[in-house]
Design an enzyme around this catalytic site. Structure first.
Site, PDB file in Angstrom:
ATOM      1  CE1 TYR A  45      -3.857   0.990  -0.072  1.00  8.27           C
ATOM      2  CE2 TYR A  45      -4.609  -1.104   0.383  1.00  8.27           C
ATOM      3  CZ  TYR A  45      -5.141  -0.305  -0.282  1.00  8.27           C
ATOM      4  OH  TYR A  45      -5.865  -0.286  -0.835  1.00  8.27           O
ATOM      5  CD  GLU A  47      -4.591   5.376   0.961  1.00  9.64           C
ATOM      6  OE1 GLU A  47      -4.713   6.011   1.714  1.00  9.64           O
ATOM      7  OE2 GLU A  47      -5.845   4.446   0.037  1.00  9.64           O
ATOM      8  CG  ASP A 191      -7.198  10.350 -23.925  1.00  9.19           C
ATOM      9  OD1 ASP A 191      -6.277  10.016 -24.134  1.00  9.19           O
ATOM     10  OD2 ASP A 191      -8.191  10.683 -23.840  1.00  9.19           O
ATOM     11  CB  THR A 217      -3.726   3.464 -22.350  1.00  9.09           C
ATOM     12  OG1 THR A 217      -3.176   4.245 -24.298  1.00  9.09           O
ATOM     13  CG2 THR A 217      -4.954   4.329 -22.249  1.00  9.09           C
ATOM     14  CE  LYS A 220      -5.917   2.085 -25.800  1.00  9.50           C
ATOM     15  NZ  LYS A 220      -6.952   3.373 -25.665  1.00  9.50           N
ATOM     16  NE  ARG A 226      -4.938  -4.765 -20.515  1.00  7.13           N
ATOM     17  CZ  ARG A 226      -6.086  -4.773 -21.754  1.00  7.13           C
ATOM     18  NH1 ARG A 226      -6.789  -2.501 -21.152  1.00  7.13           N
ATOM     19  NH2 ARG A 226      -4.982  -4.678 -23.108  1.00  7.13           N
TER      20      ARG A 226
HETATM   21  C1  LIG Z   1      -8.212   3.861 -24.762  1.00 10.37           C
HETATM   22  C2  LIG Z   1      -8.479   4.996 -25.015  1.00 10.37           C
HETATM   23  C3  LIG Z   1      -8.723   5.785 -23.366  1.00 10.37           C
HETATM   24  C4  LIG Z   1      -9.363   4.380 -21.962  1.00 10.37           C
HETATM   25  O1  LIG Z   1      -8.578   3.986 -21.489  1.00 10.37           O
HETATM   26  P1  LIG Z   1      -8.571   2.734 -20.553  1.00 10.37           P
HETATM   27  O2  LIG Z   1      -6.952   2.595 -20.458  1.00 10.37           O
HETATM   28  O3  LIG Z   1      -9.007   1.825 -21.150  1.00 10.37           O
HETATM   29  O4  LIG Z   1      -9.518   3.569 -20.073  1.00 10.37           O
HETATM   30  C5  LIG Z   1      -8.329   7.056 -23.396  1.00 10.37           C
HETATM   31  N1  LIG Z   1      -8.699   7.407 -24.643  1.00 10.37           N
HETATM   32  C6  LIG Z   1      -8.530   7.332 -26.017  1.00 10.37           C
HETATM   33  C7  LIG Z   1      -7.724   8.573 -26.714  1.00 10.37           C
HETATM   34  C8  LIG Z   1      -8.454   6.231 -25.828  1.00 10.37           C
HETATM   35  O5  LIG Z   1      -7.613   5.366 -26.913  1.00 10.37           O
END
Ligand SMILES: *Cc1c(COP(=O)(O)O)cnc(C)c1O
Length: 403
Positions: A45, A47, A191, A217, A220, A226
Site C-alpha cells: 500500500y 497512498e 489524450d 494509456t 497501446k 495496462r
Molecule cells: C483507450 C483510450 C482511452 C481509455 O483507456 P482505458 O485504459 O481503456 O481506460 C482514453 N482515451 C483514448 C483516446 C483512448 O483511445
C-alpha cells in the site's frame, strides 16, 4: 498455480499465439514489463506520493515511483508527470476533476467520429458531469478542418479544446491546435492514448510541447503495462496530483508503476523507434493493398498505426466483417466511419491496427498474406477453413513470448 485459472490461461496463450491481432489498441508487453507487473510490489500500500505517504515501509516503492516519473519526463520532455492513474479513463477523469466544473465547456470530437467515450459521451461520466461541445471532421476529407475548428471555437469560447482520438488515422497538427487555443485563450488538452508510442519515437507531431495537459494509456502503441499517465506543465501539478489521489483513486498499483518504469526505458531505445517505423509502414501498406482490392480507406491513407476501412463497397457492415474475420483468426473491431448511416453496434467500417503484428516482427511479406486472407474471407473466395489454416501458419512463423 490455481488449476482452474491455469486451464483458462493455457487456452488464452494458444489463442494469442494462433490469432493475428489487428486491434489498434492492443500490443504485447515485453517479458521485462510483465515480470515487473507480476512482482511483489503488488503487496504494498502506498497512498500518497514519494516522500509523502500515508503508510510505513514505502522506501522502495518511493524509489520505483520516482524512477517511473523521471523516465517519463525524459521520454516525453514533460515538466510534471503523474504515473498513478489506473487506466486512460481514470487519467481523464482526474484531469477533468482537477480543471473543470459542471459549467465548463470542453470541445471534443464525438465518439462516432473517432473520439473516446471519456470525451463527452452521454453513456460516460464525462458527458454527464461536463459540458461537451463537439467539433466534427470534414465530410469530404474525413479529417479535422482546422479552419472550421477555429471558427467554431470562437463562437463557443470553450474552457479547453481536447484532441487526441481513438479512431483517427491521420497525424494531428498539434501546433495548429495550440495556435487556436492561444487565440481564444483556452486550455489545450491532449489524450494521446493511441499515439503515445509514436510520439515517444518522435514519429508524430509532439503534443507534450504544446499542450497544458496530456493524458495517455501505457498499454497501446507505448507497449507497457495496462495503465494510465498524466503529463502536464508545472502549474497544474498540484491540482492534478490531488485529483488522482485522494479525489478519484486510493492506493496506487506499485507493481504496474514499476512496469511503467520498465516500459518507459524500453520506449527510449533506438530499437523502439525502429519498431514504430515498422508499425507505420505496415499500416500504410495494409491500406494501400486493401484499397487496391476495392475497399475504401477512410481519409484515403494513414500516418499512424491504424487504418479505418469502409467495408460497404463489399456490401458488408462492420459487424459482419468483424465476425467473418474472427472466424479465421483475424481479430479486428467494427468501427463507425465519419457520418456513418449505421448505428455503432453495426457500423460501416472496421479499424485495423499494426502495433501487435509489428511487435511480432511481421513485415511487408506478412502484410500481403494478411491482405489475401482478409479479402479471401470477405469476398468468400476460398473456404474459411483453408484461410484459417493460412492465418495459423503465418501466426506460428512469428511466435510471441507469452510465458
Ligand atoms: C483507450 C483510450 C482511452 C481509455 O483507456 P482505458 O485504459 O481503456 O481506460 C482514453 N482515451 C483514448 C483516446 C483512448 O483511445
Amino acid at each position: 498455480m490455481d488449476r482452474e485459472f491455469e486451464n483458462i490461461l493455457i487456452k488464452e496463450i494458444v489463442r494469442q499465439n494462433e490469432s493475428i491481432v489487428l486491434i489498434a489498441s492492443e500490443n504485447y508487453a515485453s517479458k521485462s514489463v510483465r515480470t515487473a507487473q507480476g512482482s511483489i510490489f503488488t503487496n504494498k500500500y502506498a497512498e500518497g506520493y514519494p516522500g509523502k505517504r500515508y503508510y510505513g515501509g514505502c522506501e522502495y516503492v518511493d524509489q520505483i515511483e520516482i524512477l517511473a516519473i523521471q523516465r517519463a519526463k525524459d521520454l516525453f520532455g514533460a515538466e510534471h508527470v503523474n504515473v498513478q492513474p489506473h487506466s486512460g479513463a481514470q487519467a481523464n477523469m482526474a484531469v477533468y476533476s482537477a480543471l473543470f466544473d459542471s459549467k465548463s465547456v470542453i470541445m471534443s470530437l464525438p465518439l462516432d467520429q473517432g473520439g473516446h467515450l471519456t470525451h463527452g459521451s452521454k453513456v460516460n461520466f464525462s458527458g454527464n458531469l461536463y459540458n461537451f461541445e463537439f467539433y466534427n471532421v470534414d465530410r469530404e476529407t474525413e479529417q479535422i478542418d482546422y479552419e472550421a475548428l477555429e471558427k467554431h471555437a470562437q463562437t463557443v469560447n470553450p474552457q479547453a479544446i481536447l484532441s487526441g482520438f481513438t479512431a483517427y488515422p491521420r497525424e494531428i497538427d498539434f501546433e495548429r491546435i495550440k495556435s487556436i487555443c492561444k487565440k481564444i485563450d483556452c486550455m489545450m488538452i491532449v489524450d494521446m492514448a493511441h499515439i503515445s508510442g509514436l510520439v515517444a519515437a518522435k514519429l508524430h507531431s509532439d503534443c507534450v510541447k504544446y499542450a497544458d495537459v496530456v493524458t495517455s494509456t501505457t498499454h497501446k502503441t507505448l507497449r507497457g503495462p495496462r495503465g494510465g499517465i498524466i503529463l502536464s506543465k508545472n502549474i497544474y501539478a498540484k491540482s492534478i496530483d490531488k485529483a488522482v489521489f485522494p479525489n478519484i483513486q486510493g492506493g496506487p498499483m506499485m507493481h504496474t508503476i514499476g512496469a511503467k518504469a520498465v516500459a518507459f526505458a524500453e520506449a527510449s531505445t533506438n530499437e523502439f523507434v525502429n519498431y514504430q517505423k515498422l508499425v507505420i509502414s505496415n499500416a500504410k501498406l495494409l491500406g494501400k493493398l486493401l484499397s487496391a482490392e476495392g475497399l475504401r480507406i477512410v481519409t484515403g491513407d494513414t500516418d499512424t498505426h491504424m487504418i479505418l476501412v469502409d467495408v460497404t463497397p463489399f456490401n458488408l457492415t462492420g459487424k459482419i466483417a468483424e465476425e467473418k474475420l474472427a472466424e479465421v483468426g483475424l481479430i479486428v473491431n467494427r468501427n463507425t466511419i465519419p457520418y456513418d448511416s449505421n448505428p455503432p453496434r453495426v457500423a460501416s467500417g472496421i479499424r485495423i491496427g499494426t502495433p501487435a503484428i509489428s511487435t511480432r516482427g511481421m513485415n511487408a511479406e506478412a502484410i500481403s498474406i494478411i491482405v489475401d486472407c482478409i479479402i479471401g474471407i470477405l469476398k468468400e473466395k476460398e473456404e474459411s477453413k483453408l484461410i484459417k489454416n493460412k492465418v495459423k501458419e503465418l501466426a506460428n512463423k512469428f511466435p510471441i513470448d507469452l510465458k
